[in-house]
Design a protein around this motif. Sequence first.
Motif, mmCIF file in Angstrom:
data_model
loop_
_atom_site.group_PDB
_atom_site.id
_atom_site.type_symbol
_atom_site.label_atom_id
_atom_site.label_comp_id
_atom_site.label_asym_id
_atom_site.label_seq_id
_atom_site.Cartn_x
_atom_site.Cartn_y
_atom_site.Cartn_z
ATOM 1 N N ALA A 127 0.863 -1.180 0.000
ATOM 2 C CA ALA A 127 0.000 0.000 0.000
ATOM 3 C C ALA A 127 0.905 1.236 0.000
ATOM 4 C CB ALA A 127 -0.901 0.000 1.224
ATOM 5 N N ILE A 128 0.647 2.171 -0.905
ATOM 6 C CA ILE A 128 1.545 3.319 -1.081
ATOM 7 C C ILE A 128 0.919 4.639 -0.634
ATOM 8 C CG2 ILE A 128 2.972 4.609 -2.703
ATOM 9 C CD1 ILE A 128 3.852 1.679 -2.247
ATOM 10 N N HIS A 129 -0.299 4.916 -1.082
ATOM 11 C CA HIS A 129 -0.902 6.198 -0.711
ATOM 12 C C HIS A 129 -2.428 6.106 -0.664
ATOM 13 C CE1 HIS A 129 -1.418 6.729 -5.149
ATOM 14 N NE2 HIS A 129 -2.492 7.402 -4.776
ATOM 15 N N TYR A 130 -3.022 7.154 -0.143
ATOM 16 C CA TYR A 130 -4.466 7.264 -0.023
ATOM 17 C C TYR A 130 -4.905 8.567 -0.676
ATOM 18 C CZ TYR A 130 -8.750 8.773 2.386
ATOM 19 O OH TYR A 130 -9.992 9.269 2.675
ATOM 20 N N GLU A 131 -5.984 8.519 -1.441
ATOM 21 C CA GLU A 131 -6.506 9.704 -2.110
ATOM 22 C C GLU A 131 -7.908 10.015 -1.579
ATOM 23 O OE1 GLU A 131 -6.433 8.974 -6.301
ATOM 24 O OE2 GLU A 131 -4.353 8.262 -6.264
ATOM 25 N N GLU A 282 4.770 17.393 -1.013
ATOM 26 C CA GLU A 282 5.010 18.715 -1.580
ATOM 27 C C GLU A 282 4.275 18.936 -2.897
ATOM 28 O OE1 GLU A 282 9.220 19.234 -1.901
ATOM 29 O OE2 GLU A 282 9.498 19.514 0.269
ATOM 30 N N THR A 283 4.086 17.875 -3.653
ATOM 31 C CA THR A 283 3.476 18.011 -4.980
ATOM 32 C C THR A 283 1.955 18.080 -4.924
ATOM 33 O OG1 THR A 283 5.323 16.800 -5.974
ATOM 34 C CG2 THR A 283 3.309 16.992 -7.286
ATOM 35 N N TYR A 284 1.341 17.251 -4.085
ATOM 36 C CA TYR A 284 -0.120 17.111 -4.133
ATOM 37 C C TYR A 284 -0.853 17.824 -2.999
ATOM 38 C CZ TYR A 284 1.375 13.713 -7.558
ATOM 39 O OH TYR A 284 1.970 13.110 -8.646
ATOM 40 N N GLU A 285 -0.124 18.314 -2.033
ATOM 41 C CA GLU A 285 -0.678 19.187 -0.994
ATOM 42 C C GLU A 285 -1.970 18.664 -0.371
ATOM 43 O OE1 GLU A 285 -0.936 22.690 -3.523
ATOM 44 O OE2 GLU A 285 0.772 23.547 -2.476
ATOM 45 N N GLY A 286 -1.993 17.390 -0.026
ATOM 46 C CA GLY A 286 -3.148 16.826 0.647
ATOM 47 C C GLY A 286 -4.097 16.052 -0.232
ATOM 48 N N SER A 287 -3.975 16.174 -1.552
ATOM 49 C CA SER A 287 -4.816 15.411 -2.454
ATOM 50 C C SER A 287 -4.377 13.955 -2.507
ATOM 51 C CB SER A 287 -4.770 15.999 -3.876
ATOM 52 O OG SER A 287 -5.450 17.220 -3.933
ATOM 53 N N VAL A 288 -3.113 13.731 -2.203
ATOM 54 C CA VAL A 288 -2.543 12.392 -2.138
ATOM 55 C C VAL A 288 -1.770 12.327 -0.821
ATOM 56 C CG1 VAL A 288 -0.992 10.727 -3.227
ATOM 57 C CG2 VAL A 288 -2.298 12.329 -4.652
ATOM 58 N N VAL A 289 -2.024 11.264 -0.057
ATOM 59 C CA VAL A 289 -1.436 11.159 1.276
ATOM 60 C C VAL A 289 -0.612 9.867 1.371
ATOM 61 C CG1 VAL A 289 -1.904 11.064 3.751
ATOM 62 C CG2 VAL A 289 -3.421 12.382 2.236
ATOM 63 N N PRO A 290 0.715 9.963 1.596
ATOM 64 C CA PRO A 290 1.518 8.742 1.741
ATOM 65 C C PRO A 290 1.131 7.991 3.003
ATOM 66 C CG PRO A 290 2.821 10.685 2.297
ATOM 67 C CD PRO A 290 1.514 11.190 1.747
ATOM 68 N N ILE A 291 1.143 6.674 2.939
ATOM 69 C CA ILE A 291 0.749 5.882 4.119
ATOM 70 C C ILE A 291 1.863 4.911 4.520
ATOM 71 C CG2 ILE A 291 -1.733 6.096 3.759
ATOM 72 C CD1 ILE A 291 -1.670 3.325 2.492
ATOM 73 N N PHE A 292 3.102 5.308 4.311
ATOM 74 C CA PHE A 292 4.232 4.469 4.718
ATOM 75 C C PHE A 292 5.198 5.281 5.559
ATOM 76 C CE2 PHE A 292 4.870 6.130 0.445
ATOM 77 C CZ PHE A 292 6.052 6.829 0.560
#
Length: 292
Positions: A127-131, A282-292
């Motif tokens: 699992a890499i990120h959450y949108e 830095e790129t997605y500013e909360g639209s994409v959230v890393p989960i690792f």
Amino acid sequence: MKKLVSLLLTFVCVLSLAACGSKENNTPATDAATTAAETTAAETTAAKELVPLKVGASTTPHAEILAVVKDDLAAAGYDLQIVEFSDYVLPNTSLDDGSLDANYFQHKPYLDNFNAEKGTKLVSVAAIHYEPFGIYPGKSASLTDLPDGAKIAVPNDTTNEARALLLLEQEGLIKLKEGVGLEATKNDIVENPHKYEIVELQAEQVARALPDVNVGVINGNNALAAGLNVAKDAIAKEASDSLAAETYANIIAVKEGNESNPGVVALIEALKSDKVKKYIEETYEGSVVPIF
């Protein structure tokens, strides 16, 4: 006579020294040329020896995130080939038929549903990120502006529609059948006092439909592709402690049996790095959230 012999000997020595000097002066240049040629040959050989690793991905953000680790994979001996898709079916059928080594575009509930419907055997390996899902304005600027009978666009695939309906319930717009959770469809709506019309569309079409509906519920990658940011543009979004937030992490998937593929292992290691985490934040500013 002696003077002549002496002159001849001197001339021979001078010639010998000149020849020696010439040889010594040419050696470094010759060695440098040889070294350069050997280096070029070694680099060419190394490039040819990179093992291809084909990974299917949605353009945004998945392919963009993968591009960040392309050089890291090359250093590990793999040529990361990113194959971009604009739909949610071909990345899985291509993985199943062996055209891809892995894909990165979906969450596990979608993968499980796809396996059940298509008879495929694809598995999640990381699992890499959450949108976060968001509700975006169309004809209506806010949820309080929604008129009776307002049109609300939602994705029509099973898991994303359930997620959209849960978000509408979270905001008090509808009420779903008790306990239906991630299996919800619009048939499970038990309370809809304002008679909102739920318009089911393909996920990638919801953003384009905003001018024709009152609001639309859009998943993260399609919102980004449309130039929307859930933190800035959405009028409501999934709570960080919601069932969806806990469930819908975007994953790396492979065909069953390929979980230990060395290239896939290297890919996961590269993605779960501080470098990628910083890039996402830095790129997605909360639209994409890393989960690792």
